[in-house]
Design an enzyme around this catalytic site. Structure first.
Site, mmCIF file in Angstrom:
data_model
loop_
_atom_site.group_PDB
_atom_site.id
_atom_site.type_symbol
_atom_site.label_atom_id
_atom_site.label_comp_id
_atom_site.label_asym_id
_atom_site.label_seq_id
_atom_site.Cartn_x
_atom_site.Cartn_y
_atom_site.Cartn_z
ATOM 1 N N HIS A 18 0.843 -1.209 0.000
ATOM 2 C CA HIS A 18 0.000 0.000 0.000
ATOM 3 C C HIS A 18 0.873 1.251 0.000
ATOM 4 O O HIS A 18 0.628 2.196 -0.751
ATOM 5 C CB HIS A 18 -0.904 0.042 1.248
ATOM 6 C CG HIS A 18 -1.945 -1.007 1.308
ATOM 7 N ND1 HIS A 18 -2.118 -1.802 2.427
ATOM 8 C CD2 HIS A 18 -2.884 -1.407 0.428
ATOM 9 C CE1 HIS A 18 -3.124 -2.634 2.223
ATOM 10 N NE2 HIS A 18 -3.605 -2.417 1.008
ATOM 11 N N LYS A 42 -17.677 -6.407 5.682
ATOM 12 C CA LYS A 42 -16.434 -6.985 6.196
ATOM 13 C C LYS A 42 -16.366 -6.821 7.706
ATOM 14 O O LYS A 42 -16.986 -5.929 8.267
ATOM 15 C CB LYS A 42 -15.220 -6.303 5.558
ATOM 16 C CG LYS A 42 -14.968 -6.706 4.122
ATOM 17 C CD LYS A 42 -13.647 -6.154 3.647
ATOM 18 C CE LYS A 42 -13.314 -6.644 2.263
ATOM 19 N NZ LYS A 42 -12.005 -6.152 1.808
ATOM 20 N N ARG A 91 -1.654 -6.138 -7.820
ATOM 21 C CA ARG A 91 -0.508 -6.970 -7.488
ATOM 22 C C ARG A 91 -0.199 -7.929 -8.629
ATOM 23 O O ARG A 91 0.941 -8.208 -8.923
ATOM 24 C CB ARG A 91 -0.785 -7.781 -6.223
ATOM 25 C CG ARG A 91 -0.888 -6.931 -4.979
ATOM 26 C CD ARG A 91 -1.367 -7.764 -3.849
ATOM 27 N NE ARG A 91 -2.720 -8.219 -4.191
ATOM 28 C CZ ARG A 91 -3.646 -8.531 -3.318
ATOM 29 N NH1 ARG A 91 -3.398 -8.497 -2.051
ATOM 30 N NH2 ARG A 91 -4.853 -8.917 -3.701
ATOM 31 N N SER A 129 -3.234 -7.654 2.907
ATOM 32 C CA SER A 129 -3.529 -7.527 4.339
ATOM 33 C C SER A 129 -3.943 -8.866 4.933
ATOM 34 O O SER A 129 -3.550 -9.218 6.047
ATOM 35 C CB SER A 129 -4.626 -6.483 4.562
ATOM 36 O OG SER A 129 -4.182 -5.205 4.191
#
Length: 165
Positions: A18, A42, A91, A129
Site C-alpha cells: 500500500h 467486512k 498486485r 492484508s
C-alpha cells in the site's frame, strides 16, 4: 486547480505494498487522499479510527498525502473532495478482473472520474492484508512486509481477539 487523487481501501492493516502505491501516486498528483473505507460487509481486525491512526503514522513523511475515512459510495466521496482520479493498486493479473468491474461501475456512475491502475513494485506483489494477518496469526515474521509500527499493534490485536495460533 488542484490535481487530486483518492486511494481507497480497507487497509486492515496497511502493508508496504500500500505504501509503495501511496508514495508513487504522491509523485504524480498534487494531493493524494488515502481514504479508509468502512465496508459493512467486512469484519475488520482494526476499527476505522485505528486504521486511520496507523496510516497517519506510516505516511508522516509523505508530502501531499492525507488520510481520511468514509462510508458509502466512493464516487460520492470523490465528488465531495473534488478529486478526478481513483487510484487502484494491482498486485497481479488476478486482481485485474474485479478491479476492472469496479472501475467500469464507477465510470458508469461518474463518467468524469478516471481510474488509474498502478502495479505494485515486484518486491510487494505477493503482499495482502489478509496474508499478513494469517502469517502473523501463526507467529510468522512480518518484518519488512508492513510498516514497523504495525507489527506490535497487529500482534497485540490478534492476541486480544484470541486469533494467534
Amino acid at each position: 486547480m488542484s490535481n487530486i487523487a483518492v486511494y481507497a481501501g480497507s487497509f486492515d492493516p496497511v502493508t508496504n505494498g500500500h505504501l509503495d502505491i501511496i508514495k508513487r501516486a504522491s509523485r504524480i498528483f498534487d494531493k493524494v487522499i488515502v481514504a479508509v473505507f468502512h465496508n459493512p460487509n467486512k469484519n475488520p481486525l482494526f476499527t476505522m479510527e485505528e486504521r486511520m491512526e496507523i496510516l497517519e503514522e506510516a505516511i508522516i513523511d509523505y508530502e501531499g498525502v492525507e488520510v481520511d475515512g468514509f462510508e458509502g459510495l466512493l464516487i460520492d466521496y470523490i465528488r465531495k473532495h473534488k478529486a478526478k482520479v481513483i487510484i487502484r493498486g494491482l498486485r497481479a493479473v488476478s486482481d485485474f478482473e474485479s478491479e476492472f468491474q469496479m472501475a467500469s461501475m464507477n465510470k458508469k456512475l461518474a463518467p468524469e472520474i478516471e481510474t488509474l491502475f498502478m502495479m505494485t513494485s515486484t518486491e510487494n506483489a505477493y503482499l495482502s492484508s489478509s496474508s499478513i494477518k494469517e502469517v502473523a496469526s501463526f507467529g510468522g515474521c512480518i518484518e519488512g512486509l508492513v510498516p514497523d509500527p504495525v507489527i506490535p499493534k497487529l500482534i497485540n490485536r490478534l492476541r486480544e481477539e484470541d486469533k494467534m495460533i
